[in-house]
Enzyme design. Structure first.
Site, PDB file in Angstrom:
ATOM      1  N   GLY A  66     -62.385  49.379 -10.777  1.00  0.00           N
ATOM      2  CA  GLY A  66     -61.087  49.029 -10.231  1.00  0.00           C
ATOM      3  C   GLY A  66     -60.624  47.644 -10.624  1.00  0.00           C
ATOM      4  N   THR A 117     -53.071  43.081 -13.251  1.00  0.00           N
ATOM      5  CA  THR A 117     -54.396  43.437 -12.725  1.00  0.00           C
ATOM      6  C   THR A 117     -55.123  42.190 -12.223  1.00  0.00           C
ATOM      7  OG1 THR A 117     -55.341  43.336 -14.955  1.00  0.00           O
ATOM      8  CG2 THR A 117     -54.653  45.500 -14.161  1.00  0.00           C
ATOM      9  N   VAL A 119     -62.358  35.976 -13.006  1.00  0.00           N
ATOM     10  CA  VAL A 119     -61.205  36.261 -12.148  1.00  0.00           C
ATOM     11  C   VAL A 119     -61.611  37.004 -10.879  1.00  0.00           C
ATOM     12  CG1 VAL A 119     -59.030  37.534 -11.995  1.00  0.00           C
ATOM     13  CG2 VAL A 119     -59.578  36.298 -14.075  1.00  0.00           C
ATOM     14  N   ARG A 159     -57.575  32.002 -19.800  1.00  0.00           N
ATOM     15  CA  ARG A 159     -56.507  32.897 -20.263  1.00  0.00           C
ATOM     16  C   ARG A 159     -56.486  34.160 -19.405  1.00  0.00           C
ATOM     17  NH1 ARG A 159     -53.914  34.805 -24.896  1.00  0.00           N
ATOM     18  NH2 ARG A 159     -51.940  35.419 -23.951  1.00  0.00           N
ATOM     19  N   ILE A 160     -55.305  34.572 -18.991  1.00  0.00           N
ATOM     20  CA  ILE A 160     -55.177  35.786 -18.183  1.00  0.00           C
ATOM     21  C   ILE A 160     -54.866  36.964 -19.106  1.00  0.00           C
ATOM     22  CG2 ILE A 160     -53.849  36.898 -16.351  1.00  0.00           C
ATOM     23  CD1 ILE A 160     -55.754  34.637 -15.419  1.00  0.00           C
ATOM     24  N   PHE A 210     -68.029  45.737  -5.027  1.00  0.00           N
ATOM     25  CA  PHE A 210     -68.103  44.402  -4.452  1.00  0.00           C
ATOM     26  C   PHE A 210     -69.533  43.878  -4.401  1.00  0.00           C
ATOM     27  CE2 PHE A 210     -64.705  46.919  -2.429  1.00  0.00           C
ATOM     28  CZ  PHE A 210     -63.650  46.366  -3.143  1.00  0.00           C
ATOM     29  N   GLU A 245     -64.059  37.134  -8.635  1.00  0.00           N
ATOM     30  CA  GLU A 245     -64.692  36.633  -7.420  1.00  0.00           C
ATOM     31  C   GLU A 245     -64.176  35.279  -6.961  1.00  0.00           C
ATOM     32  OE1 GLU A 245     -69.115  37.998  -7.516  1.00  0.00           O
ATOM     33  OE2 GLU A 245     -68.415  37.937  -9.566  1.00  0.00           O
ATOM     34  N   ASN A 302     -54.236  40.129 -18.237  1.00  0.00           N
ATOM     35  CA  ASN A 302     -53.190  41.007 -17.719  1.00  0.00           C
ATOM     36  C   ASN A 302     -52.783  40.454 -16.360  1.00  0.00           C
ATOM     37  OD1 ASN A 302     -51.907  43.105 -16.187  1.00  0.00           O
ATOM     38  ND2 ASN A 302     -52.775  44.655 -17.546  1.00  0.00           N
ATOM     39  N   PRO A 303     -51.609  39.841 -16.274  1.00  0.00           N
ATOM     40  CA  PRO A 303     -51.256  39.156 -15.026  1.00  0.00           C
ATOM     41  C   PRO A 303     -51.172  40.099 -13.832  1.00  0.00           C
ATOM     42  CG  PRO A 303     -49.382  39.219 -16.549  1.00  0.00           C
ATOM     43  CD  PRO A 303     -50.577  39.705 -17.303  1.00  0.00           C
TER      44      PRO A 303
END
Lengths: 176, 774
Positions: free
Chosen positions: B502, B671, B739, B665-666, B275, B741, B668-669
């Site tokens: 992670g 994760t 994605v 674009r995502i 983080f 933050e 992996n929806p």
């Protein structure tokens, strides 16, 4: 202004420490003979002496739950307990949940629900969830959340952990 | 009046922006709409290791002869160690050394990492245990090394220290009069003036002008900062470290111990959360290496939870003023965002809390000014969406206050001020679908544009309220080099020193490799986390997926050329004579674009040439680092939340949280959802409970454990719904945008706005604890 500030406290004389002694633990069905100081926690005995590093240290104060293991099926914080107290107990750690290559249903559900990110709290969440299921008190998502609140996940996979537990809970026959 | 220095910096930034403006747009990535592997919810590649306890974190690598180290922390904020008594500790059988400034190996002063010099690898330029000087309360003053952790812990309590204390600057409020303007805020000027915001505010028909405060916060990743350091002879150092940047740690240690970087190897298989707290090395890392050198054996040093709070810098406290002026129909005419954060004596890191207002709303008059206040505390540092997070609390609370004054739906107020161009840079948006995000989330949430008056909705003993806020996080790119190798058995392996903390990077890059090279998922492999691999800088800034992805793309282009050359040399090849622009990597080989069935598999190409593999390096081009100066690039989101506040106890609970995001674009929806939910929950923590408390007389941290510094637990978590628009960005690799933050940004404001609607009480000083609602 300059003051003399006499802390950290003046060094006390070292105590005559008790010698390390033999402690035998029964972990995941195996006996492990250790020679450790009597004030060694169960967590440090597992991680540092028995080299079972699957059990994690997050706070060492019983506040985060990363060190959760099962003692005769009951979930405990291994950082708040001394190894020497558990010589007659069956300890199960994350390394002992699967049967060979076959994962425990909760382990598989955690993968399927993406119930972790960094994975550091995961062994504690899983052991705690195994304990939760065998306690049989939680039925609803709200009850699961309440009774899993001793296990902190800073990545906050919480909703996915709860859905993973729910899936396994509902696949199990209800306890009488 | 601006100083000459400030004027020079402004001129330089303007020149850079002008030059960047002439850069060509990168060609859209052909994979931005690919759907065979990208965009699917693959389970994590490391899932099995993590659920079986086999994933090895920093201190879990067995090494023969291991010793254990425990840190002793200073109990004053500023002054000198006047007296050290280490004898009792040293006399404990099994204690190998008590390292203090008197006997610590010489270490050069570390160099602070920045966006311009990320590889410096340290969070501060404070010397580490080289003199009697103390610069903050909690600084490491001794390291006890012993045969066992138990002995090291015991002996650490026997170290006696006296200090000569000097007056210290410990209160932001008290030191505000000495505030200064930082040279830069990340890469931007600390000051922005467009039009005349002060004059416009003075004549605005409707005004909201308030001060907001956010406290110091700690990242508190579950894995404490921890390392193993082992010297192989005098001049080879092996370190297992829990870090976001193995190369940064490597270069930092090389500098401090006077080695070449190649003499230091840093391995990071897994990181137990970061983080931002592990972007670069804190003093615990060089201390582990120094202790190992002192005792001549490997040393394991894991900070205690309290040690993490004292040695690792968290998010600065802030005091911010946001003033908004608007016409009666809700058009912004003036925006002012100013405030204070902290710095230390040695280092200035000005957290960019004014960034959201620079990009979110259209206004003809804008004034932004950030100041910093020097404090004798641990260096303030990065924590999830630094800047945007505390800044959005102030800005998005202010927008809600303005909406209330206008009697306007806060969603509608935002829509009326949605800009066509970047409000402060004047550049076009590469993609911006904030309107669509609001429309989607409002519909799912069942948002009522005519909500009842604040404090009037009640269910039994609970007051009910709803709130909204905008999420925003800018695009960044990181310096990354990867090596891609195609083997004669048709596998593709990509390797780089970048880490997996992670976020799912290893999983989404495996998907990307399969898609980019057209191989089955099982034949794609992503190796990471070791400085022996090609250098990727710190993983951070929500930039790893796109940066590593761009480097893989570059390597794939080179490999296309190399494979075509192999084909050209083979007289039997169906690709002989085919031009580069007429071939692509697809279906496990190289195929013609004009005749898709014509081509050769990797096995055929390499088999015919007799090569075991073909490989190439790919790097992120330097121009990518500043692309967001040419085009305004960011992720956006719309948060909707519902809270309930107990009428008597004033306990606050978040009941429902729904958000929609434009994150490009995502990949992996699954994760991605995990990342988004995690950020929102950390934002709920910020809203309701997270606060590091310092004793302003001594500089002592009063919240050194998770018993005092509360973070969200299972019971704090509401029902979630997360939606992705999944619109590829035309400029970014794979069409992706940040994605990791974006979702914490705006969350605290959404909660605060909902608490206002529930109670009629506006809390402008986080966290929103029960006492502030009495």
């Amino acid at each position: 202004m300059t003051t003399t500030f006499p802390i950290n406290p003046p060094a006390p004389a070292a105590l005559l420490l008790p010698e390390p002694g033999p402690v035998t633990l029964h972990v995941n069905g195996q006996s492990i003979a250790l020679t450790i100081a009597p004030w060694t926690t169960l967590l440090d005995a597992l991680r540092e002496h028995a080299h079972l590093s699957g059990t994690k240290k997050g706070c060492d104060h019983g506040q985060c739950g990363a060190c959760t293991v099962l003692m005769n099926g009951t979930r405990i914080n291994s950082c708040l307990s001394l190894a020497v107290m558990h010589q007659d107990d069956e300890i199960t750690t994350i390394e002992g949940l699967a049967h060979g290559d076959e994962l425990h249903p909760l382990q598989q559900a955690f993968i399927d629900h993406d119930a972790f990110q960094c994975g550091y709290c995961t062994p504690g969440q899983l052991c705690s969830a195994v304990g939760l299921l065998s306690e049989g008190h939680a039925r609803t998502a709200e009850e699961i959340r309440e009774l899993m609140s001793g296990n902190i996940c800073r990545c906050a996979a919480y909703p996915h952990i709860v859905s993973a537990i729910q899936e396994v809970m509902h696949a199990q026959p209800l306890r009488p | 009046m601006k100083s000459i220095k400030a004027a020079l910096i402004d001129a330089t930034l303007n020149t850079v922006e002008t030059l960047v403006g002439h850069l060509p747009d990168p060609a859209p990535d052909p994979l931005r709409n690919a759907r065979e592997f990208i965009g699917k919810p693959y389970p994590r590649v490391d899932g099995r290791l993590k659920v079986t306890g086999q994933a090895r974190y920093a201190t879990e690598h067995p090494i023969a002869g291991m010793t254990h180290a425990v840190v002793v922390h200073s109990s004053i904020a500023k002054g000198k160690i006047s007296h050290l008594d280490t004898q009792a500790a040293e006399s404990v059988p099994g204690v190998l050394a008590v390292m203090t400034h008197r006997n610590a190996p010489r270490m050069k002063t570390p160099e602070t990492a920045s966006l311009f010099n990320p590889v410096a690898g340290s969070n501060t330029s404070v010397p580490v245990m080289q003199s009697a000087d103390i610069t903050w309360n909690g600084e490491a003053v001794a390291v006890v090394v012993a045969e066992t952790l138990e002995l090291a812990n015991y002996a650490a309590g026997l170290v006696g220290i006296r200090y000569e204390e000097e007056p210290a600057a410990l209160s932001l409020e008290a030191e505000k009069g000495n505030a200064t303007i930082p040279t830069l805020v990340v890469t931007q000027s600390p000051e922005v003036n467009i039009g005349d915001a002060k004059a416009a505010l003075a004549v605005a028909p409707v005004v909201s002008d308030q001060e907001y405060e956010t406290p110091w916060q700690n990242q508190h990743a579950m894995e404490p900062h921890a390392s193993i350091a082992a010297w192989m002879g005098k001049d080879q150092l092996l370190v297992y470290d829990s870090t976001q940047s193995p190369p940064g740690v490597q270069h930092n240690l090389a500098r401090m111990f006077d080695l070449k970087p190649e003499q230091v190897r840093v391995v990071t298989e897994f990181v137990g959360g970061a983080f931002g707290g592990k972007v670069a090395a804190w003093s615990n890392v060089p201390l582990a290496a120094a202790a190992a050198r002192l005792v001549g054996r490997p040393v394991k040093l894991a900070l205690s939870r309290a040690g993490v709070s004292m040695v690792v810098g968290g998010r600065t406290l802030t005091q911010q003023r946001v003033a908004l002026g608007a016409t009666l129909d809700g058009k912004l005419t003036a925006m002012i965002h100013t405030g204070y954060g902290m710095r230390t004596t040695k280092d200035v890191w000005a957290e960019q809390y004014t960034f959201p207002i620079r990009h979110l709303y259209a206004s003809p008059n804008i004034h932004v000014l950030q100041k910093v206040v020097r404090l004798d505390r641990v260096q303030n540092s990065y924590m999830r969406a630094p800047g945007e997070t505390p800044g959005s609390f102030a800005l998005e609370s202010a927008m809600d206050e303005l909406a209330h004054k206008l009697g306007l739906d806060p969603v509608e107020l935002r829509m009326r001020n949605e800009p066509d161009k970047d409000p402060t840079h004047g550049t076009y948006f590469s993609s911006r679908h904030l309107r669509e995000a609001y429309a989607l989330a409002a519909g799912k949430f069942g948002w009522d544009p005519q909500r009842p008056e604040p404090g009037t909705q009640r269910e039994g003993d609970w007051l009910i309220g709803t709130g909204v806020a905008t999420a925003f996080y800018p695009v960044q790119q990181l310096p990354v080099t990867i090596k891609a190798r195609i083997t004669a058995d048709g596998h593709v392996e990509v390797s780089t020193s970048s880490i997996e903390m992670g976020v799912g990077l290893a999983t989404v890059q495996t998907q990307h490799i399969a898609e980019r090279f057209g191989v089955p998922y099982e034949r794609a492999r992503y190796l990471h986390g070791d400085t022996d691999l090609p250098m990727s800088q710190a993983s951070g800034g929500s930039a790893a997926t796109s940066s590593v992805g761009a480097a893989i793309h570059a390597a794939a282009d080179k490999l296309t050329e190399k494979l075509l050359k192999l084909a050209q040399r083979n007289k039997q090849s169906v690709l002989r004579g085919v031009k580069r622009k007429n071939v692509e990597l697809r279906a496990g080989g190289l195929y013609r674009l004009d005749q898709p069935a014509v081509g050769e598999s990797y096995e055929q190409l390499l088999g015919a040439s007799g090569q075991a593999f073909v490989e190439a390096e790919g790097s992120v081009p330097a121009s990518a680092l500043v692309l967001n100066m040419k085009t305004s690039m960011a992720s956006y989101g719309a948060h909707f939340c519902e809270v309930r506040v107990h009428a008597r106890t004033r306990q606050v609970q978040v009941r429902r949280f729904m958000s929609a995001f434009d994150c490009g674009r995502i990949m992996n929806p699954q994760t991605a959802r995990s990342q988004i939910v995690g950020g929102i929950i950390m934002g709920i923590g910020m809203a309701l409970m997270e606060e590091a408390v310092y004793d302003e007389r001594t500089g002592r941290l009063m919240t050194p454990s998770l018993g005092e510094y509360h973070v969200p637990v299972h019971a704090d978590v509401p029902e979630f719904e997360v939606y992705f628009l999944d619109e590829p960005d035309p400029v970014m690799p794979m069409g992706t945008k940040p994605v990791g933050e974006v979702s914490i940004v705006g969350t605290a404001a959404a909660v605060a706005n909902a608490v206002f609607q529930a109670t009629g009480i506006r809390v402008r000083h986080l966290p929103i604890t029960a006492d502030k609602l009495l």
